[in-house]
Design an enzyme around this catalytic site. Structure first.
Site, PDB file in Angstrom:
ATOM      1  N   ASP A   1      -3.184 -33.358  -9.179  1.00 47.81           N
ATOM      2  CA  ASP A   1      -2.294 -32.656  -8.242  1.00 47.81           C
ATOM      3  C   ASP A   1      -0.912 -32.445  -8.873  1.00 47.81           C
ATOM      4  O   ASP A   1      -0.460 -33.272  -9.674  1.00 47.81           O
ATOM      5  CB  ASP A   1      -2.172 -33.504  -6.961  1.00 47.81           C
ATOM      6  CG  ASP A   1      -1.640 -32.686  -5.804  1.00 47.81           C
ATOM      7  OD1 ASP A   1      -1.559 -31.441  -5.912  1.00 47.81           O
ATOM      8  OD2 ASP A   1      -1.287 -33.299  -4.775  1.00 47.81           O
TER       9      ASP A   1
ATOM     10  N   TRP B   1       4.988 -28.158 -10.558  1.00 47.69           N
ATOM     11  CA  TRP B   1       5.448 -28.129 -11.959  1.00 47.69           C
ATOM     12  C   TRP B   1       5.922 -26.713 -12.299  1.00 47.69           C
ATOM     13  O   TRP B   1       6.974 -26.520 -12.920  1.00 47.69           O
ATOM     14  CB  TRP B   1       4.306 -28.552 -12.890  1.00 47.69           C
ATOM     15  CG  TRP B   1       4.701 -28.608 -14.333  1.00 47.69           C
ATOM     16  CD1 TRP B   1       5.194 -29.686 -15.006  1.00 47.69           C
ATOM     17  CD2 TRP B   1       4.665 -27.518 -15.276  1.00 47.69           C
ATOM     18  NE1 TRP B   1       5.461 -29.340 -16.316  1.00 47.69           N
ATOM     19  CE2 TRP B   1       5.150 -28.013 -16.504  1.00 47.69           C
ATOM     20  CE3 TRP B   1       4.275 -26.187 -15.194  1.00 47.69           C
ATOM     21  CZ2 TRP B   1       5.253 -27.223 -17.645  1.00 47.69           C
ATOM     22  CZ3 TRP B   1       4.383 -25.391 -16.333  1.00 47.69           C
ATOM     23  CH2 TRP B   1       4.870 -25.916 -17.546  1.00 47.69           C
TER      24      TRP B   1
ATOM     25  N   ARG C   1       2.568 -20.049  -9.801  1.00 45.37           N
ATOM     26  CA  ARG C   1       1.749 -21.256  -9.681  1.00 45.37           C
ATOM     27  C   ARG C   1       0.622 -21.297 -10.726  1.00 45.37           C
ATOM     28  O   ARG C   1       0.278 -22.365 -11.233  1.00 45.37           O
ATOM     29  CB  ARG C   1       1.158 -21.351  -8.264  1.00 45.37           C
ATOM     30  CG  ARG C   1       2.199 -21.592  -7.184  1.00 45.37           C
ATOM     31  CD  ARG C   1       1.530 -21.592  -5.818  1.00 45.37           C
ATOM     32  NE  ARG C   1       0.486 -22.595  -5.743  1.00 45.37           N
ATOM     33  CZ  ARG C   1       0.692 -23.886  -5.464  1.00 45.37           C
ATOM     34  NH1 ARG C   1       1.908 -24.319  -5.203  1.00 45.37           N
ATOM     35  NH2 ARG C   1      -0.320 -24.713  -5.420  1.00 45.37           N
TER      36      ARG C   1
ATOM     37  N   HIS D   1      -1.285 -24.159 -13.365  1.00 45.33           N
ATOM     38  CA  HIS D   1      -2.704 -24.475 -13.580  1.00 45.33           C
ATOM     39  C   HIS D   1      -3.065 -24.343 -15.063  1.00 45.33           C
ATOM     40  O   HIS D   1      -3.863 -25.119 -15.584  1.00 45.33           O
ATOM     41  CB  HIS D   1      -3.586 -23.562 -12.721  1.00 45.33           C
ATOM     42  CG  HIS D   1      -3.385 -23.759 -11.241  1.00 45.33           C
ATOM     43  ND1 HIS D   1      -3.323 -25.012 -10.660  1.00 45.33           N
ATOM     44  CD2 HIS D   1      -3.208 -22.876 -10.223  1.00 45.33           C
ATOM     45  CE1 HIS D   1      -3.132 -24.884  -9.356  1.00 45.33           C
ATOM     46  NE2 HIS D   1      -3.048 -23.602  -9.067  1.00 45.33           N
TER      47      HIS D   1
ATOM     48  N   SER E   1     -11.308 -27.562  -4.822  1.00 46.33           N
ATOM     49  CA  SER E   1     -11.957 -28.175  -3.659  1.00 46.33           C
ATOM     50  C   SER E   1     -12.547 -27.110  -2.750  1.00 46.33           C
ATOM     51  O   SER E   1     -12.164 -25.934  -2.818  1.00 46.33           O
ATOM     52  CB  SER E   1     -10.937 -29.012  -2.880  1.00 46.33           C
ATOM     53  OG  SER E   1     -10.118 -28.165  -2.105  1.00 46.33           O
TER      54      SER E   1
ATOM     55  N   GLU F   1     -11.817 -26.624   0.071  1.00 45.19           N
ATOM     56  CA  GLU F   1     -10.718 -26.105   0.907  1.00 45.19           C
ATOM     57  C   GLU F   1      -9.771 -25.192   0.118  1.00 45.19           C
ATOM     58  O   GLU F   1      -8.946 -24.486   0.713  1.00 45.19           O
ATOM     59  CB  GLU F   1      -9.910 -27.266   1.502  1.00 45.19           C
ATOM     60  CG  GLU F   1     -10.657 -28.101   2.547  1.00 45.19           C
ATOM     61  CD  GLU F   1     -11.709 -29.030   1.956  1.00 45.19           C
ATOM     62  OE1 GLU F   1     -11.534 -29.501   0.810  1.00 45.19           O
ATOM     63  OE2 GLU F   1     -12.731 -29.269   2.626  1.00 45.19           O
TER      64      GLU F   1
ATOM     65  N   LEU G   1     -18.971 -39.092 -24.075  1.00 42.23           N
ATOM     66  CA  LEU G   1     -18.260 -39.111 -22.786  1.00 42.23           C
ATOM     67  C   LEU G   1     -18.937 -38.133 -21.838  1.00 42.23           C
ATOM     68  O   LEU G   1     -19.200 -36.986 -22.209  1.00 42.23           O
ATOM     69  CB  LEU G   1     -16.797 -38.675 -22.995  1.00 42.23           C
ATOM     70  CG  LEU G   1     -15.941 -38.508 -21.740  1.00 42.23           C
ATOM     71  CD1 LEU G   1     -15.555 -39.872 -21.157  1.00 42.23           C
ATOM     72  CD2 LEU G   1     -14.658 -37.722 -22.033  1.00 42.23           C
TER      73      LEU G   1
ATOM     74  N   ARG H   1      -4.610 -40.421  -8.533  1.00 40.75           N
ATOM     75  CA  ARG H   1      -4.098 -39.156  -7.997  1.00 40.75           C
ATOM     76  C   ARG H   1      -2.679 -38.967  -8.507  1.00 40.75           C
ATOM     77  O   ARG H   1      -1.810 -39.821  -8.300  1.00 40.75           O
ATOM     78  CB  ARG H   1      -4.104 -39.140  -6.479  1.00 40.75           C
ATOM     79  CG  ARG H   1      -3.565 -37.799  -5.956  1.00 40.75           C
ATOM     80  CD  ARG H   1      -3.703 -37.626  -4.475  1.00 40.75           C
ATOM     81  NE  ARG H   1      -3.291 -36.274  -4.104  1.00 40.75           N
ATOM     82  CZ  ARG H   1      -3.835 -35.540  -3.162  1.00 40.75           C
ATOM     83  NH1 ARG H   1      -4.831 -36.027  -2.451  1.00 40.75           N
ATOM     84  NH2 ARG H   1      -3.385 -34.338  -2.893  1.00 40.75           N
TER      85      ARG H   1
ATOM     86  N   ARG I   1      -3.380 -39.720  -0.746  1.00 39.58           N
ATOM     87  CA  ARG I   1      -4.583 -39.518   0.063  1.00 39.58           C
ATOM     88  C   ARG I   1      -5.732 -39.098  -0.860  1.00 39.58           C
ATOM     89  O   ARG I   1      -5.531 -38.726  -2.004  1.00 39.58           O
ATOM     90  CB  ARG I   1      -4.341 -38.484   1.166  1.00 39.58           C
ATOM     91  CG  ARG I   1      -3.787 -37.177   0.683  1.00 39.58           C
ATOM     92  CD  ARG I   1      -3.635 -36.162   1.812  1.00 39.58           C
ATOM     93  NE  ARG I   1      -2.898 -35.019   1.322  1.00 39.58           N
ATOM     94  CZ  ARG I   1      -1.599 -34.792   1.531  1.00 39.58           C
ATOM     95  NH1 ARG I   1      -0.893 -35.630   2.259  1.00 39.58           N
ATOM     96  NH2 ARG I   1      -1.005 -33.729   1.014  1.00 39.58           N
TER      97      ARG I   1
ATOM     98  N   GLU J   1     -10.774 -48.600  -7.439  1.00 40.27           N
ATOM     99  CA  GLU J   1      -9.361 -48.994  -7.354  1.00 40.27           C
ATOM    100  C   GLU J   1      -8.535 -47.708  -7.335  1.00 40.27           C
ATOM    101  O   GLU J   1      -8.764 -46.806  -8.142  1.00 40.27           O
ATOM    102  CB  GLU J   1      -8.981 -49.841  -8.570  1.00 40.27           C
ATOM    103  CG  GLU J   1      -9.695 -51.180  -8.638  1.00 40.27           C
ATOM    104  CD  GLU J   1      -9.388 -52.081  -7.442  1.00 40.27           C
ATOM    105  OE1 GLU J   1      -8.249 -52.036  -6.941  1.00 40.27           O
ATOM    106  OE2 GLU J   1     -10.291 -52.814  -7.020  1.00 40.27           O
TER     107      GLU J   1
END
Ligand code: FPP
Length: 244
Positions: free
Chosen positions: A15, A20, A28, A32, A60, A62, A126, A176, A182, A195
């Site tokens: 996020d 930034w 924006r 990204h 997401s 959303e 990985l 995050r 959240r 965690e």
């Protein structure tokens, strides 16, 4: 010599790209783009330090509600990243998985995702899961729908096997960036015992030193998985009583 505790699986909500860019009077989408640079460096560093699985939230369910030019910018960025980044990831031994609902994506993007997955399928250094058009609720619902369609009983174990991240263990550390605290519909099922680590750093600024800081914080956590502290590290007195 102190040994570093490296989490097996790190998950990240990346996020802060928009802020930034806005701080620098840029669109924006420029944030990204910078986010892709940070992600490239993060994948490389995680591979170098022995993280086995990295899962990131790139788009997401959303995020379709964002302004149309930002949504199309993110789609273009994904298409571009597929062309530019995948050969290098392949050379670095990274296995790519796309996690999410592909039905709404263009044919071009969908084919690119499938190609990236098959091209890197033999890699083992990985595992890199990119959650795109993903939501934790979508994942639980699609897993339940699969079981219902097959007439299978819904249990924790059967749901777990039908989830989109069934190919990897649950995340140990969920990070995050960007200052919000959240989960935002990320890994609702798999993050049950992760965690959590929140940082004010914006995603484009999240560098190797910031990853180290998150891991150092994680190393100090006691992971009890519902047990008591004493069960994990029996006191010397209790150990002596037990032996007597
Ligand atoms: C959240 O920051 C970030 C996103 C919605 C996109 C994350 C994407 C990347 C890091 C680039 C990698 C992308 C691909 C396509 C592989 P935000 O825009 O919500 O930032 P803000 O909270 O400052 O507005």
């Amino acid at each position: 010599m102190t040994q570093r505790v490296v989490p097996n699986h790190i998950a990240i909500v990346m996020d802060g790209n928009g802020r930034w860019a806005t701080k620098r009077f840029l669109p924006r989408v420029a944030g990204h783009k910078k986010g892709v640079d940070a992600l490239r460096a993060c994948v490389r560093y995680c591979g170098d330090i022995g993280v086995k699985v990295l899962t990131v939230f790139a788009f997401s369910s959303e995020n379709w509600n964002r302004p149309p030019d930002e949504v199309s910018g993110l789609m273009e960025l994904l298409a571009m990243a597929l062309t530019r980044e995948v050969p290098q990831l392949q050379a670095e031994g990274v296995r790519i998985h796309f996690i999410g609902d592909r039905s709404k994506l263009s044919d071009k993007v969908r084919n690119g995702l499938t190609q990236a997955e098959s091209m890197t399928a033999g890699n083992t250094r990985l595992v890199f899961n990119i959650c795109f058009n993903y939501g934790g609720r979508w994942d639980i619902a699609q897993a339940a729908a699969q079981l219902a369609a097959r007439g299978e009983a819904i249990t924790e174990a059967s749901l777990d096997r039908a989830m989109a991240l069934a190919h990897v263990p649950d995340p140990d550390l969920l990070i995050r960036t960007g200052g919000e605290q959240r989960i935002s519909n990320f890994l609702l099922w798999q993050g049950a015992y992760s965690e959590l680590y929140f940082t004010d750093k914006l995603w484009p600024e999240f560098d190797a030193a910031a990853i180290d800081a998150a891991i150092a914080d994680y190393a100090g956590r006691e992971r009890r998985f519902g047990r008591t502290s004493e069960q994990l590290t029996p006191s010397p007195l209790r150990a002596r009583r037990k032996a007597a």
